[in-house]
Design a protein around this motif. Structure first.
Motif, mmCIF file in Angstrom:
data_model
loop_
_atom_site.group_PDB
_atom_site.id
_atom_site.type_symbol
_atom_site.label_atom_id
_atom_site.label_comp_id
_atom_site.label_asym_id
_atom_site.label_seq_id
_atom_site.Cartn_x
_atom_site.Cartn_y
_atom_site.Cartn_z
ATOM 1 N N ALA A 35 -27.517 84.135 6.294
ATOM 2 C CA ALA A 35 -28.594 83.827 5.895
ATOM 3 C C ALA A 35 -28.473 82.197 6.022
ATOM 4 O O ALA A 35 -30.187 82.329 6.749
ATOM 5 C CB ALA A 35 -28.573 84.347 4.349
ATOM 6 N N GLY A 36 -27.671 81.220 6.094
ATOM 7 C CA GLY A 36 -28.483 79.825 6.424
ATOM 8 C C GLY A 36 -28.432 79.810 7.675
ATOM 9 O O GLY A 36 -29.469 78.976 7.648
ATOM 10 N N THR A 37 -28.668 80.266 8.871
ATOM 11 C CA THR A 37 -28.373 80.034 9.790
ATOM 12 C C THR A 37 -29.770 80.588 10.099
ATOM 13 O O THR A 37 -30.398 80.221 10.705
ATOM 14 C CB THR A 37 -26.870 80.989 10.911
ATOM 15 O OG1 THR A 37 -25.853 80.412 10.628
ATOM 16 C CG2 THR A 37 -27.584 81.406 12.305
ATOM 17 N N LEU A 38 -29.751 81.656 9.755
ATOM 18 C CA LEU A 38 -31.164 82.558 9.915
ATOM 19 C C LEU A 38 -32.145 81.943 9.144
ATOM 20 O O LEU A 38 -33.857 82.048 9.359
ATOM 21 C CB LEU A 38 -31.306 84.109 9.880
ATOM 22 C CG LEU A 38 -30.079 84.826 10.671
ATOM 23 C CD1 LEU A 38 -30.612 86.666 10.026
ATOM 24 C CD2 LEU A 38 -30.962 84.712 12.177
ATOM 25 N N ASP A 39 -32.327 81.174 7.541
ATOM 26 C CA ASP A 39 -33.366 80.472 7.224
ATOM 27 C C ASP A 39 -34.241 79.020 8.010
ATOM 28 O O ASP A 39 -33.746 78.755 8.077
ATOM 29 C CB ASP A 39 -32.363 79.811 5.738
ATOM 30 C CG ASP A 39 -33.851 80.138 4.964
ATOM 31 O OD1 ASP A 39 -34.830 80.358 4.333
ATOM 32 O OD2 ASP A 39 -33.498 78.674 3.610
ATOM 33 N N GLY A 40 -35.345 80.105 7.780
ATOM 34 C CA GLY A 40 -35.823 78.674 8.449
ATOM 35 C C GLY A 40 -35.929 78.672 10.125
ATOM 36 O O GLY A 40 -37.366 78.126 11.032
ATOM 37 N N SER A 41 -35.296 79.659 10.758
ATOM 38 C CA SER A 41 -35.223 79.508 12.220
ATOM 39 C C SER A 41 -36.885 80.701 12.762
ATOM 40 O O SER A 41 -37.163 81.058 12.609
ATOM 41 C CB SER A 41 -34.460 80.959 11.862
ATOM 42 O OG SER A 41 -34.417 82.494 12.524
ATOM 43 N N PRO A 42 -37.034 80.013 14.047
ATOM 44 C CA PRO A 42 -38.371 80.684 14.224
ATOM 45 C C PRO A 42 -38.149 81.864 15.389
ATOM 46 O O PRO A 42 -37.401 82.341 15.869
ATOM 47 C CB PRO A 42 -38.818 79.355 15.605
ATOM 48 C CG PRO A 42 -37.403 79.207 15.367
ATOM 49 C CD PRO A 42 -36.341 79.294 14.693
ATOM 50 N N GLN A 43 -39.024 82.750 14.691
ATOM 51 C CA GLN A 43 -38.718 84.289 15.571
ATOM 52 C C GLN A 43 -40.967 84.792 16.451
ATOM 53 O O GLN A 43 -41.286 84.003 16.346
ATOM 54 C CB GLN A 43 -38.553 85.174 14.764
ATOM 55 C CG GLN A 43 -36.930 85.006 14.141
ATOM 56 C CD GLN A 43 -36.231 84.958 15.303
ATOM 57 O OE1 GLN A 43 -35.861 85.789 16.533
ATOM 58 N NE2 GLN A 43 -34.799 84.283 15.011
ATOM 59 N N ARG A 44 -40.458 84.766 17.226
ATOM 60 C CA ARG A 44 -41.900 85.228 18.532
ATOM 61 C C ARG A 44 -42.021 86.490 18.059
ATOM 62 O O ARG A 44 -41.495 88.019 18.133
ATOM 63 C CB ARG A 44 -41.760 84.980 19.989
ATOM 64 C CG ARG A 44 -42.390 85.848 20.678
ATOM 65 C CD ARG A 44 -43.541 84.798 21.710
ATOM 66 N NE ARG A 44 -43.172 83.479 21.174
ATOM 67 C CZ ARG A 44 -44.135 82.075 20.991
ATOM 68 N NH1 ARG A 44 -44.780 82.373 20.584
ATOM 69 N NH2 ARG A 44 -43.332 80.807 21.413
ATOM 70 N N LYS A 45 -43.251 86.587 17.631
ATOM 71 C CA LYS A 45 -43.724 88.176 17.441
ATOM 72 C C LYS A 45 -44.698 88.368 18.538
ATOM 73 O O LYS A 45 -45.738 87.577 18.933
ATOM 74 C CB LYS A 45 -44.103 88.469 15.771
ATOM 75 C CG LYS A 45 -42.831 87.821 14.927
ATOM 76 C CD LYS A 45 -43.015 89.031 13.963
ATOM 77 C CE LYS A 45 -43.988 89.991 13.699
ATOM 78 N NZ LYS A 45 -43.398 91.005 13.152
ATOM 79 N N GLU A 68 -45.889 82.447 16.624
ATOM 80 C CA GLU A 68 -44.415 81.788 15.712
ATOM 81 C C GLU A 68 -44.000 82.716 14.807
ATOM 82 O O GLU A 68 -45.164 81.935 14.037
ATOM 83 C CB GLU A 68 -44.190 80.615 16.407
ATOM 84 C CG GLU A 68 -42.685 80.772 15.872
ATOM 85 C CD GLU A 68 -42.439 79.035 16.633
ATOM 86 O OE1 GLU A 68 -42.149 77.985 16.104
ATOM 87 O OE2 GLU A 68 -42.158 79.178 17.525
ATOM 88 N N VAL A 69 -43.022 83.031 14.423
ATOM 89 C CA VAL A 69 -42.979 83.442 12.194
ATOM 90 C C VAL A 69 -41.519 82.816 11.625
ATOM 91 O O VAL A 69 -41.329 82.353 13.050
ATOM 92 C CB VAL A 69 -42.901 84.913 11.972
ATOM 93 C CG1 VAL A 69 -44.337 85.075 11.991
ATOM 94 C CG2 VAL A 69 -41.903 85.683 12.451
ATOM 95 N N HIS A 70 -41.513 81.916 11.332
ATOM 96 C CA HIS A 70 -40.590 80.979 10.714
ATOM 97 C C HIS A 70 -40.202 82.067 9.693
ATOM 98 O O HIS A 70 -40.619 83.266 8.780
ATOM 99 C CB HIS A 70 -40.457 80.177 9.980
ATOM 100 C CG HIS A 70 -40.740 78.488 10.992
ATOM 101 N ND1 HIS A 70 -40.002 78.103 11.286
ATOM 102 C CD2 HIS A 70 -41.427 78.367 11.364
ATOM 103 C CE1 HIS A 70 -40.841 77.671 12.469
ATOM 104 N NE2 HIS A 70 -41.949 78.056 12.593
ATOM 105 N N LEU A 71 -38.495 82.940 9.597
ATOM 106 C CA LEU A 71 -38.193 83.419 8.472
ATOM 107 C C LEU A 71 -37.143 82.378 7.080
ATOM 108 O O LEU A 71 -37.076 81.533 7.088
ATOM 109 C CB LEU A 71 -37.046 83.834 9.217
ATOM 110 C CG LEU A 71 -37.158 85.000 10.486
ATOM 111 C CD1 LEU A 71 -35.286 85.595 10.884
ATOM 112 C CD2 LEU A 71 -37.610 85.715 10.377
ATOM 113 N N ASP A 72 -38.090 83.283 6.109
ATOM 114 C CA ASP A 72 -37.183 82.170 4.866
ATOM 115 C C ASP A 72 -36.908 84.137 4.343
ATOM 116 O O ASP A 72 -36.601 84.871 4.203
ATOM 117 C CB ASP A 72 -38.722 82.790 3.905
ATOM 118 C CG ASP A 72 -38.454 82.151 1.729
ATOM 119 O OD1 ASP A 72 -37.075 81.508 2.365
ATOM 120 O OD2 ASP A 72 -38.574 82.554 1.639
#
Length: 163
Positions: free
Chosen positions: A67-77, A146-150
């Motif tokens: 979760a710490g790694t994914l938090d704030g990571s950018p993803q392309r939609k 781009e979306v960032h994950l919370d």
């Protein structure tokens, strides 16, 4: 004081039709080597079994690190993808933590479009609930953005929200 097995060799040729040498059970050193070999094999089997199963602490630690790694990571939609399923992304992040075995974590999405994921394993009864919220960014071109994950984690099972 001489005994019969003073002159017994530690290794003797196998009587099973091969040219191999085996431990001689008539020699005290041969008996010791037989016992040590069995103890070593039993210890190796126990170690392999223990390293291939999740413990509750390992699973909790791996889920929180992922979760710490994914938090704030950018993803392309993309416009044509619709709902995003992050199960494989979560599974990869858990593997990359290096905690626990490299397999056996079970990630399943709860609900249709809620971004709630239950994470557990067959080795433990613990289940963790990971919530992913997409924070949209600006559109980078005509079809993608781009979306960032919370990401947040709770140490219990997920409950699907009422509609």
């Amino acid at each position: 004081m001489s005994t019969e097995n003073d002159h017994e060799p530690v290794f003797v040729r196998s009587k099973w039709g091969t040219n191999r040498y085996v431990y001689n059970p008539r020699n005290p050193v041969g008996v010791a080597l037989i016992v040590l070999s069995l103890l070593f094999a039993a210890g190796a089997m126990y170690s392999l079994r223990a390293s291939s199963q999740w413990s509750e602490d390992e699973l909790r630690d791996a889920v929180h690190r992922a979760a710490g790694t994914l938090d704030g990571s950018p993803q392309r939609k993309y416009d044509w993808t619709g709902h995003s399923d992050y199960s494989s992304l979560i599974d990869d992040a858990i593997r990359k933590t290096g905690v626990g075995p490299r397999f056996g974590a079970r990630v399943s999405e709860v609900g249709d479009e809620t971004h709630l994921y239950e994470i557990g394993s067959d080795d433990t009864e613990d289940v963790h609930c990971m919530t992913i919220t997409e924070i949209p960014g600006p559109k980078t071109d005509a079809v993608s953005w781009e979306v960032h994950l919370d990401v947040s984690v709770e140490d219990h099972g997920c409950e699907e929200p009422e509609r």
